[in-house]
Design a protein around this motif. Sequence first.
Motif, PDB file in Angstrom:
ATOM      1  N   ILE A 179     -25.782 -34.713  -5.525  1.00 16.99           N
ATOM      2  CA  ILE A 179     -25.020 -33.584  -5.003  1.00 16.99           C
ATOM      3  C   ILE A 179     -23.912 -33.085  -5.924  1.00 16.99           C
ATOM      4  N   TRP A 180     -23.653 -33.748  -7.038  1.00 11.74           N
ATOM      5  CA  TRP A 180     -22.499 -33.395  -7.863  1.00 11.74           C
ATOM      6  C   TRP A 180     -22.868 -32.505  -9.036  1.00 11.74           C
ATOM      7  N   GLU A 181     -22.006 -31.547  -9.314  1.00  5.78           N
ATOM      8  CA  GLU A 181     -22.062 -30.754 -10.547  1.00  5.78           C
ATOM      9  C   GLU A 181     -20.772 -31.066 -11.295  1.00  5.78           C
ATOM     10  N   ILE A 182     -20.891 -31.457 -12.569  1.00  6.10           N
ATOM     11  CA  ILE A 182     -19.752 -31.933 -13.346  1.00  6.10           C
ATOM     12  C   ILE A 182     -19.590 -31.060 -14.589  1.00  6.10           C
ATOM     13  N   CYS A 183     -18.359 -30.638 -14.854  1.00  3.38           N
ATOM     14  CA  CYS A 183     -18.058 -29.821 -16.036  1.00  3.38           C
ATOM     15  C   CYS A 183     -18.079 -30.715 -17.275  1.00  3.38           C
ATOM     16  N   ASN A 184     -18.801 -30.290 -18.301  1.00  7.90           N
ATOM     17  CA  ASN A 184     -18.876 -31.058 -19.544  1.00  7.90           C
ATOM     18  C   ASN A 184     -17.558 -31.033 -20.312  1.00  7.90           C
ATOM     19  N   SER A 185     -16.747 -29.994 -20.134  1.00  9.67           N
ATOM     20  CA  SER A 185     -15.519 -29.844 -20.921  1.00  9.67           C
ATOM     21  C   SER A 185     -14.325 -30.568 -20.321  1.00  9.67           C
ATOM     22  N   CYS A 186     -14.092 -30.395 -19.006  1.00 10.02           N
ATOM     23  CA  CYS A 186     -12.873 -30.950 -18.414  1.00 10.02           C
ATOM     24  C   CYS A 186     -13.133 -32.069 -17.411  1.00 10.02           C
ATOM     25  N   GLY A 187     -14.375 -32.248 -17.008  1.00  7.37           N
ATOM     26  CA  GLY A 187     -14.702 -33.326 -16.081  1.00  7.37           C
ATOM     27  C   GLY A 187     -14.529 -32.987 -14.612  1.00  7.37           C
TER      28      GLY A 187
END
Length: 144
Positions: free
Chosen positions: A100-108
């Motif tokens: 269910i998670w979407e995670i930003c590669n730049s800031c987390g």
Amino acid sequence: MTEKTQPTDAELFALIKEHFGLDQRRDDTVINRSTGRFHDAQRYRDFAAAVLAIAKWGQPAQAQADSVQEDAALQLIADLVRHIDRETCTHEETHRGGAIWEICNSCGSMWADDKGGKPEFKWPDCVEKARAFLDAARKQGASQ
């Protein structure tokens, strides 16, 4: 009676919080709570002085402003917008983290699909207004 040319630090930090969403950390720094990054408050003092100087130029007694000062103020605003561009994560590159998670590669930053997912990024109004002001100043300078 002397004319007030600089805001007090209390006034300045209140404006920084209102327009940039940064909290005062110490006398010389502010913090972006969403990223945890610290910023030197002197940049904002310089920006406030430039804005006050621009405001004074609009008065009839000050109508003959020195173009060097005007260029310096415009450069300061452009530098501030560039700094905000560099320090703000727009969450363009993300990856899935589990079901269910979407995670930003730049800031987390993380967003759960069941909580609405990743919101659409929108620049703050003050940044958009500064960009519009700079564009108008460039167009006016090009037409003269």
